[in-house]
Design a protein around this motif. Structure first.
Motif: not given
Length: 288
Positions: A179-181, A225-227, A245-248
């Motif tokens: 939800s936060l992402l 793109v992460l923590k 994080g988010i990935v492609e």
């Protein structure tokens, strides 16, 4: 220490569960994304995405401690989880993304901008995981009360436990981290475009030595793109290691969360996160 909800499918983990100071500065290179065997790919053609992910992750075998994984494919709309997405884990430093989101939301409400001092603290908190910077911004947002108020608007449940303790000892769930992402990386969010862009920029500039984790699930060579968060504790000393994080990958944009505890070492936690994230994402995007 770290929008409209789509249906979440809960997939039980396999393998026995074992029973986690400031962050050290580890050095680790993300592993290559996992690949499916021919047998798994054949099965993937006749099963649901959830079943394919289960098959792939079950194939990793026994692991230390416990972990929960959640992946939301923003391209296909498919959302899967392995383990209970509602089971709580110690947040460690991944709560720093939540602290920054709360700060930005409060700043938007006032119609203002972050001060230069706050921007420096935010950069230190996210990029190098500085705990002193996080403590100052934790005070700025109104501590637990301010975080809970922001979380209610960001689509998260209130932070669990640790109310009187350090911010890194609050507890979170894989479901809340997704939800936060979504609030950070999608338009269906109370955070405006400038705020979302700011958080993404910081999460894209994680210092060397901390850019391990769910980025291993992305396409080779992509900017992570992460923590991440990690925290030793308990008797005997066991580790909490988390990554969000988010990935492609293969034309898909995916939000990825892996939370762990009971890890014998920080390195073991990192290896588990990278293997699980890469395996799950590969299985999901390869499913017809």
């Amino acid at each position: 220490m770290g929008a409209a909800m789509m249906a979440h499918v809960l997939i039980p983990t396999s393998g026995p569960a074992e029973g986690a100071p400031p962050d050290p500065l580890p050095t680790s290179t993300p592993s290559a994304p996992g690949t499916l065997s021919e047998q798994e790919l054949a099965v993937a053609g006749t099963t649901t995405p959830e079943q394919t992910v289960r098959l792939a992750l079950d194939g990793l075998g026994v692991h230390h401690g416990r972990y929960a994984l959640a992946v939301e494919d923003l391209t296909s709309g498919c959302s899967v989880a392995y383990g209970s997405s509602a089971e709580t884990f110690t947040s460690a430093s991944i709560i720093k993304v939540d602290i920054l989101a709360a700060l930005l939301l409060q700043t938007q409400d006032r119609g203002g901008q972050l001060s230069s001092a706050q921007r420096q603290l935010a950069s230190d908190m996210i990029r190098v995981s500085d705990n002193d910077a996080a403590q100052k911004l934790w005070i700025d947002i109104g501590r637990r009360q301010g975080l809970d108020a922001a979380n209610a608007r960001l689509g998260l449940t209130p932070a669990h436990a640790g109310q009187r303790g350090a911010w890194g000892l609050t507890r979170t769930t894989a479901r809340d981290q997704i939800s936060l992402l979504k609030a950070v990386f999608t338009q269906d969010s109370p955070l405006n475009a400038a705020s979302r862009s700011y958080v993404r920029a910081l999460m894209s500039a994680i210092t060397d030595g901390q850019n391990w984790g769910v980025g291993a699930a992305g396409a080779p060579g992509d900017l992570p793109v992460l923590k991440n968060g990690w925290l030793p504790g308990g008797i005997p000393q066991l580790w909490v290691v988390n990554s969000v994080g988010i990935v492609e990958r293969a034309g898909h944009t995916l939000l990825v969360v892996v939370l762990t505890d009971g890890q014998p070492t920080r390195e073991a936690g990192i290896a588990l996160i990278e293997q699980a994230a890469a395996t799950a994402v590969e299985a999901l995007v390869r499913t017809p």
